[in-house]
Design a protein around this motif. Structure first.
Motif, PDB file in Angstrom:
ATOM      1  N   LYS A 148       0.841  -1.192   0.000  1.00 29.59           N
ATOM      2  CA  LYS A 148       0.000   0.000   0.000  1.00 29.59           C
ATOM      3  C   LYS A 148       0.881   1.248   0.000  1.00 29.59           C
ATOM      4  CE  LYS A 148      -4.290  -1.534   0.365  1.00 29.59           C
ATOM      5  NZ  LYS A 148      -5.404  -1.090  -0.523  1.00 29.59           N
ATOM      6  N   THR A 149       0.249   2.351  -0.331  1.00 34.80           N
ATOM      7  CA  THR A 149       0.937   3.641  -0.336  1.00 34.80           C
ATOM      8  C   THR A 149       0.602   4.406   0.940  1.00 34.80           C
ATOM      9  OG1 THR A 149       0.819   3.679  -2.740  1.00 34.80           O
ATOM     10  CG2 THR A 149       1.278   5.769  -1.633  1.00 34.80           C
ATOM     11  N   ARG A 150       1.542   5.167   1.411  1.00 37.54           N
ATOM     12  CA  ARG A 150       1.340   5.993   2.607  1.00 37.54           C
ATOM     13  C   ARG A 150       0.063   6.828   2.465  1.00 37.54           C
ATOM     14  NH1 ARG A 150       6.230   9.860   4.037  1.00 37.54           N
ATOM     15  NH2 ARG A 150       5.586  10.640   1.998  1.00 37.54           N
ATOM     16  N   GLY A 151      -0.759   6.839   3.517  1.00 36.40           N
ATOM     17  CA  GLY A 151      -2.007   7.584   3.514  1.00 36.40           C
ATOM     18  C   GLY A 151      -3.226   6.732   3.151  1.00 36.40           C
ATOM     19  N   GLN A 152      -2.993   5.582   2.532  1.00 34.61           N
ATOM     20  CA  GLN A 152      -4.111   4.713   2.173  1.00 34.61           C
ATOM     21  C   GLN A 152      -4.645   3.961   3.393  1.00 34.61           C
ATOM     22  OE1 GLN A 152      -2.460   2.301  -1.125  1.00 34.61           O
ATOM     23  NE2 GLN A 152      -3.891   3.369  -2.493  1.00 34.61           N
ATOM     24  N   GLN A 153      -5.718   3.226   3.147  1.00 34.81           N
ATOM     25  CA  GLN A 153      -6.342   2.412   4.184  1.00 34.81           C
ATOM     26  C   GLN A 153      -6.225   0.947   3.777  1.00 34.81           C
ATOM     27  OE1 GLN A 153      -9.546   0.787   3.496  1.00 34.81           O
ATOM     28  NE2 GLN A 153      -9.765  -0.106   5.520  1.00 34.81           N
ATOM     29  N   VAL A 154      -6.183   0.054   4.784  1.00 36.26           N
ATOM     30  CA  VAL A 154      -6.057  -1.371   4.494  1.00 36.26           C
ATOM     31  C   VAL A 154      -6.944  -2.179   5.442  1.00 36.26           C
ATOM     32  CG1 VAL A 154      -4.105  -1.781   6.071  1.00 36.26           C
ATOM     33  CG2 VAL A 154      -4.395  -3.219   4.045  1.00 36.26           C
ATOM     34  N   THR A 155      -7.454  -3.289   4.935  1.00 42.11           N
ATOM     35  CA  THR A 155      -8.236  -4.229   5.742  1.00 42.11           C
ATOM     36  C   THR A 155      -7.620  -5.610   5.650  1.00 42.11           C
ATOM     37  OG1 THR A 155     -10.303  -2.995   5.453  1.00 42.11           O
ATOM     38  CG2 THR A 155     -10.479  -5.314   6.088  1.00 42.11           C
ATOM     39  N   LEU A 156      -7.313  -6.187   6.787  1.00 47.47           N
ATOM     40  CA  LEU A 156      -6.757  -7.536   6.855  1.00 47.47           C
ATOM     41  C   LEU A 156      -7.798  -8.449   7.496  1.00 47.47           C
ATOM     42  CD1 LEU A 156      -3.186  -6.642   8.198  1.00 47.47           C
ATOM     43  CD2 LEU A 156      -4.057  -6.562   5.855  1.00 47.47           C
ATOM     44  N   ARG A 157      -7.820  -9.709   7.070  1.00 48.64           N
ATOM     45  CA  ARG A 157      -8.857 -10.622   7.528  1.00 48.64           C
ATOM     46  C   ARG A 157      -8.284 -11.860   8.203  1.00 48.64           C
ATOM     47  NH1 ARG A 157     -10.510  -8.013   2.991  1.00 48.64           N
ATOM     48  NH2 ARG A 157     -12.560  -7.013   3.134  1.00 48.64           N
ATOM     49  N   CYS A 158      -9.065 -12.398   9.131  1.00 51.23           N
ATOM     50  CA  CYS A 158      -8.635 -13.551   9.905  1.00 51.23           C
ATOM     51  C   CYS A 158      -9.828 -14.458  10.183  1.00 51.23           C
ATOM     52  CB  CYS A 158      -8.020 -13.081  11.218  1.00 51.23           C
ATOM     53  SG  CYS A 158      -7.713 -14.378  12.431  1.00 51.23           S
ATOM     54  N   SER A 159      -9.634 -15.739   9.984  1.00 46.83           N
ATOM     55  CA  SER A 159     -10.632 -16.728  10.382  1.00 46.83           C
ATOM     56  C   SER A 159     -10.062 -17.512  11.555  1.00 46.83           C
ATOM     57  CB  SER A 159     -10.946 -17.671   9.228  1.00 46.83           C
ATOM     58  OG  SER A 159     -11.627 -16.990   8.210  1.00 46.83           O
ATOM     59  N   SER A 160     -10.789 -17.518  12.637  1.00 43.94           N
ATOM     60  CA  SER A 160     -10.292 -18.172  13.840  1.00 43.94           C
ATOM     61  C   SER A 160     -10.395 -19.688  13.719  1.00 43.94           C
ATOM     62  CB  SER A 160     -11.067 -17.694  15.067  1.00 43.94           C
ATOM     63  OG  SER A 160     -12.442 -18.014  14.934  1.00 43.94           O
ATOM     64  N   GLN A 161      -9.680 -20.365  14.580  1.00 43.30           N
ATOM     65  CA  GLN A 161      -9.740 -21.823  14.618  1.00 43.30           C
ATOM     66  C   GLN A 161     -11.136 -22.250  15.053  1.00 43.30           C
ATOM     67  OE1 GLN A 161      -6.163 -23.600  16.100  1.00 43.30           O
ATOM     68  NE2 GLN A 161      -7.263 -25.302  17.052  1.00 43.30           N
ATOM     69  N   SER A 162     -11.583 -23.359  14.506  1.00 45.65           N
ATOM     70  CA  SER A 162     -12.918 -23.859  14.807  1.00 45.65           C
ATOM     71  C   SER A 162     -13.143 -23.974  16.314  1.00 45.65           C
ATOM     72  CB  SER A 162     -13.094 -25.229  14.142  1.00 45.65           C
ATOM     73  OG  SER A 162     -14.350 -25.784  14.459  1.00 45.65           O
ATOM     74  N   GLY A 163     -14.271 -23.402  16.783  1.00 46.04           N
ATOM     75  CA  GLY A 163     -14.602 -23.486  18.201  1.00 46.04           C
ATOM     76  C   GLY A 163     -14.038 -22.366  19.048  1.00 46.04           C
ATOM     77  N   HIS A 164     -13.187 -21.522  18.460  1.00 43.91           N
ATOM     78  CA  HIS A 164     -12.573 -20.414  19.204  1.00 43.91           C
ATOM     79  C   HIS A 164     -13.398 -19.149  19.038  1.00 43.91           C
ATOM     80  CE1 HIS A 164      -8.204 -22.177  19.352  1.00 43.91           C
ATOM     81  NE2 HIS A 164      -9.128 -23.026  19.772  1.00 43.91           N
ATOM     82  N   ASN A 165     -13.658 -18.439  20.171  1.00 43.92           N
ATOM     83  CA  ASN A 165     -14.471 -17.233  20.090  1.00 43.92           C
ATOM     84  C   ASN A 165     -13.680 -15.956  20.343  1.00 43.92           C
ATOM     85  OD1 ASN A 165     -14.097 -16.992  22.891  1.00 43.92           O
ATOM     86  ND2 ASN A 165     -16.032 -17.977  23.377  1.00 43.92           N
ATOM     87  N   THR A 166     -12.375 -16.090  20.500  1.00 48.58           N
ATOM     88  CA  THR A 166     -11.536 -14.933  20.825  1.00 48.58           C
ATOM     89  C   THR A 166     -10.418 -14.790  19.799  1.00 48.58           C
ATOM     90  OG1 THR A 166     -11.983 -15.227  23.179  1.00 48.58           O
ATOM     91  CG2 THR A 166     -10.093 -13.869  22.588  1.00 48.58           C
ATOM     92  N   VAL A 167     -10.260 -13.574  19.308  1.00 49.04           N
ATOM     93  CA  VAL A 167      -9.221 -13.286  18.329  1.00 49.04           C
ATOM     94  C   VAL A 167      -8.379 -12.113  18.810  1.00 49.04           C
ATOM     95  CG1 VAL A 167      -8.778 -12.423  16.001  1.00 49.04           C
ATOM     96  CG2 VAL A 167     -10.519 -14.170  16.359  1.00 49.04           C
TER      97      VAL A 167
END
Lengths: 113, 113
Positions: A13-32
């Motif tokens: 990305k370029t300075r000043g831009q915005q970014v979104t990163l994604r995560c899928s938790s392990q099955s059965g886990h409710n905390t990230v």
């Protein structure tokens, strides 16, 4: 049982831009939890989400924000990117907010130019 | 303020030797001390962990020694193998902060054949 997955793997990305990163938790886990790992450093805690609510935050500015969805997957958003935001962003899931054992995903390598 | 200090920064050991990595912590409220192993391009993987009510924990070739009075703990890798070559991080957590981990700076271990 599926482990923690993150997307994308790499991002530029370029300075000043915005970014979104994604995560899928392990099955059965409710905390990230999200961590930032600068090159050659240990991971630094950004924040944690438990059952869709923020449950603790590290020493990061408000332009770092997050979300957790009903299926316990999560997003990390960073606004107004700075060069120092270049790092490996790690997501870790745990069975519950009080569970010490955390399992990390492979991370997203973010480069800000 | 760095709450967990790790040494050495890098370590070279011959195959079959013993690798020793040390950590010291400041916050006496910490009550969970894990070690993570990280290979290049991967997220940290939980290796072994200890609570302060025991002085030693052994799992296979990996042993944690814990000295509560000195606020220090260490990882010993017996019969070190080339496949153990990785970066090792100590960390600490406390119940009141949930599963938020505070990491050391990391030790890059190289095991020569």
């Amino acid at each position: 049982e599926t482990g923690v997955t993150q997307s994308p793997t790499h991002l530029i990305k370029t300075r000043g831009q915005q970014v979104t990163l994604r995560c899928s938790s392990q099955s059965g886990h409710n905390t990230v939890s999200w961590y930032q790992q600068a090159l050659g450093q240990g991971p630094q805690f950004i924040f944690q989400y438990y059952r869709e609510e923020e449950n603790g935050r590290g020493n990061f500015p408000p332009r770092f924000s997050g979300l957790q969805f009903p299926n316990y997957s999560s997003e990390l958003n960073v606004n107004a990117l700075e060069l120092d935001d270049s790092a490996l962003y790690l997501c870790a899931s745990s069975l519950d907010a009080g569970d010490y054992e955390q399992y990390f995903g492979p991370g997203t390598r973010l480069t800000v130019t | 303020q760095q709450q967990v200090k790790q040494s050495p920064q890098s370590l070279i050991v011959q195959k079959g030797g013993i690798s020793i990595i040390n950590c010291a912590y400041e916050n006496t409220a910490f009550d969970y001390f894990p070690w993570y192993q990280q290979f290049p391009g991967k997220g940290p993987a939980l290796l072994i962990a200890i609570r302060p009510d025991v002085s030693e924990k052994k799992e296979g070739r990996f042993t944690i020694s814990f000295n509560k009075s000195a606020k220090q703990f260490s990882l010993h890798i017996m019969d070190s193998q080339p496949g153990d070559s990785a970066t090792y991080f100590c960390a600490a957590s406390r119940e009141t902060s949930g599963s938020r981990l505070t990491f050391g700076e990391g030790t890059q271990l190289t095991v020569n054949p």
